[in-house]
Write a protein that holds these residues in place. Structure first.
Motif, short mmCIF file in Angstrom:
data_model
loop_
_atom_site.label_atom_id
_atom_site.label_comp_id
_atom_site.label_asym_id
_atom_site.label_seq_id
_atom_site.Cartn_x
_atom_site.Cartn_y
_atom_site.Cartn_z
N ALA A 1 -140.30 -99.39 -53.52
CA ALA A 1 -139.41 -98.26 -53.22
C ALA A 1 -139.53 -97.85 -51.75
CB ALA A 1 -139.74 -97.07 -54.12
N GLU A 2 -140.75 -97.85 -51.22
CA GLU A 2 -140.94 -97.51 -49.81
C GLU A 2 -140.28 -98.54 -48.90
OE1 GLU A 2 -145.13 -97.17 -49.34
OE2 GLU A 2 -145.23 -95.21 -50.32
N GLN A 3 -140.36 -99.81 -49.28
CA GLN A 3 -139.72 -100.86 -48.48
C GLN A 3 -138.20 -100.73 -48.52
OE1 GLN A 3 -141.41 -104.37 -50.23
NE2 GLN A 3 -143.17 -104.38 -48.84
N GLN A 4 -137.66 -100.34 -49.66
CA GLN A 4 -136.22 -100.15 -49.76
C GLN A 4 -135.76 -98.99 -48.88
OE1 GLN A 4 -135.57 -99.66 -53.95
NE2 GLN A 4 -135.25 -101.85 -54.30
N VAL A 5 -136.53 -97.92 -48.86
CA VAL A 5 -136.17 -96.79 -48.01
C VAL A 5 -136.24 -97.20 -46.54
CG1 VAL A 5 -136.94 -94.50 -47.24
CG2 VAL A 5 -136.81 -95.02 -49.68
N ALA A 6 -137.28 -97.93 -46.17
CA ALA A 6 -137.41 -98.38 -44.78
C ALA A 6 -136.27 -99.31 -44.40
CB ALA A 6 -138.75 -99.08 -44.58
N ALA A 7 -135.89 -100.22 -45.30
CA ALA A 7 -134.77 -101.12 -45.01
C ALA A 7 -133.47 -100.35 -44.89
CB ALA A 7 -134.67 -102.18 -46.09
N ALA A 8 -133.28 -99.32 -45.73
CA ALA A 8 -132.06 -98.52 -45.65
C ALA A 8 -132.01 -97.75 -44.34
CB ALA A 8 -131.98 -97.55 -46.83
N LEU A 9 -133.15 -97.32 -43.84
CA LEU A 9 -133.17 -96.60 -42.57
C LEU A 9 -132.86 -97.52 -41.39
CD1 LEU A 9 -136.24 -94.26 -43.09
CD2 LEU A 9 -133.84 -93.62 -43.08
N HIS A 10 -133.21 -98.78 -41.52
CA HIS A 10 -132.96 -99.74 -40.44
C HIS A 10 -131.62 -100.45 -40.58
CE1 HIS A 10 -136.83 -99.18 -38.65
NE2 HIS A 10 -137.46 -99.49 -39.76
N TYR A 11 -130.85 -100.11 -41.58
CA TYR A 11 -129.56 -100.77 -41.81
C TYR A 11 -128.56 -100.33 -40.73
CZ TYR A 11 -125.53 -102.64 -44.25
OH TYR A 11 -124.42 -103.36 -44.57
N PRO A 12 -127.69 -101.22 -40.25
CA PRO A 12 -126.69 -100.84 -39.23
C PRO A 12 -125.55 -100.03 -39.85
CG PRO A 12 -126.45 -103.15 -39.77
CD PRO A 12 -127.66 -102.67 -40.51
N TRP A 13 -125.78 -98.76 -40.05
CA TRP A 13 -124.80 -97.89 -40.71
C TRP A 13 -123.52 -97.75 -39.87
CZ3 TRP A 13 -125.17 -96.86 -45.58
CH2 TRP A 13 -126.41 -96.87 -46.18
N ASN A 14 -123.60 -97.88 -38.59
CA ASN A 14 -122.41 -97.72 -37.74
C ASN A 14 -121.32 -98.71 -38.13
OD1 ASN A 14 -123.58 -95.67 -36.35
ND2 ASN A 14 -124.28 -96.94 -34.65
N ASN A 15 -121.70 -99.93 -38.47
CA ASN A 15 -120.69 -100.93 -38.86
C ASN A 15 -119.95 -100.50 -40.12
OD1 ASN A 15 -121.65 -102.39 -36.72
ND2 ASN A 15 -122.86 -103.80 -37.96
N VAL A 16 -120.70 -100.05 -41.12
CA VAL A 16 -120.08 -99.66 -42.39
C VAL A 16 -119.22 -98.42 -42.22
CG1 VAL A 16 -120.55 -98.92 -44.76
CG2 VAL A 16 -121.95 -100.70 -43.72
N LEU A 17 -119.76 -97.42 -41.55
CA LEU A 17 -119.04 -96.16 -41.41
C LEU A 17 -117.83 -96.30 -40.47
CD1 LEU A 17 -122.06 -93.71 -41.32
CD2 LEU A 17 -120.55 -94.24 -43.24
N SER A 18 -117.95 -97.13 -39.45
CA SER A 18 -116.79 -97.31 -38.56
C SER A 18 -115.65 -98.01 -39.30
CB SER A 18 -117.19 -98.10 -37.31
OG SER A 18 -117.53 -99.43 -37.65
N THR A 19 -115.96 -98.90 -40.22
CA THR A 19 -114.93 -99.55 -41.03
C THR A 19 -114.19 -98.51 -41.86
OG1 THR A 19 -116.26 -101.56 -41.15
CG2 THR A 19 -114.50 -101.33 -42.77
N LEU A 20 -114.94 -97.57 -42.43
CA LEU A 20 -114.30 -96.51 -43.23
C LEU A 20 -113.46 -95.58 -42.36
CD1 LEU A 20 -117.16 -95.52 -45.69
CD2 LEU A 20 -115.10 -96.83 -46.18
N GLU A 21 -113.94 -95.28 -41.17
CA GLU A 21 -113.19 -94.39 -40.28
C GLU A 21 -111.89 -95.03 -39.81
OE1 GLU A 21 -115.86 -93.43 -37.15
OE2 GLU A 21 -116.96 -91.96 -38.32
N GLN A 22 -111.92 -96.34 -39.58
CA GLN A 22 -110.73 -97.02 -39.08
C GLN A 22 -109.67 -97.17 -40.17
OE1 GLN A 22 -112.14 -100.67 -37.45
NE2 GLN A 22 -113.14 -99.67 -35.72
N ALA A 23 -110.07 -97.13 -41.41
CA ALA A 23 -109.11 -97.27 -42.51
C ALA A 23 -108.49 -95.92 -42.81
CB ALA A 23 -109.80 -97.84 -43.75
#
Length: 169
Positions: free
Chosen positions: A79-101
């Motif tokens: 669970a700790e590794q999953q949280v750490a991986a989620a924190l290091h995920y490139p959220w800008n790519n995902v969120l920018s895709t949603l903003e552009q749509a």
């Protein structure tokens, strides 16, 4: 005939032998004393070794108990590794895709993201055409069709609404 007498010299004490015997006895006494000291030291070391072995056995038993608890610890570590991986995920790519749509007549109700890079959106649109335009605008920036509608439900009422789940591959 001539008589010759030979006198045997008087026996003298072999002082050199006595000296050598004294040196040998002194060396033997020193070796015996050193052996006694080494024997006592070895007994002390054996006691210390038995104490260390007892401590190691106690640690080994503690480690076995910890291994028995390992599934709980491993689940927490995962669970700790999953949280750490989620924190290091490139959220800008995902969120920018949603903003552009940008699609009118559509609302994003919820957004969830899994560890493997899969994302899921709960959306509500005025009609199915608005929903399809939204999915198409999401896929415009990608190399291939990455987003798809996994399920939808049309609700009839005063206004028609389409609730859908849009997921990424």
């Amino acid at each position: 005939m001539k008589l010759t007498l030979e006198f045997i010299p008087r026996r003298q004490h072999p002082w050199a032998w006595y000296g050598l015997l004294t040196v040998a006895l002194t060396c033997a006494a020193l070796f015996g004393w050193r052996w006694q000291l080494a024997h006592q030291e070895s007994l002390v070391l054996q006691r210390q070794l038995s104490q260390v072995n007892a401590q190691l056995d106690a640690r080994h038993h503690e480690e076995q108990r910890r291994v028995a608890l390992a599934p709980v610890v491993q689940a927490r570590l995962k669970a700790e590794q999953q949280v750490a991986a989620a924190l290091h995920y490139p959220w800008n790519n995902v969120l920018s895709t949603l903003e552009q749509a940008d699609t009118p007549n559509l609302a994003v109700l919820s957004f969830s993201h899994e560890q493997g890079g899969r994302s899921s959106l709960a959306v509500e649109a005025g009609d199915t055409d608005a929903l399809m335009r939204f999915v198409a605008s999401l896929n415009e920036g990608d190399d291939g069709e990455r987003w798809y509608v996994s399920g939808y439900q049309v609700q009839q009422g005063s206004q028609t609404a389409v609730r859908a789940t849009v997921q990424s591959r």
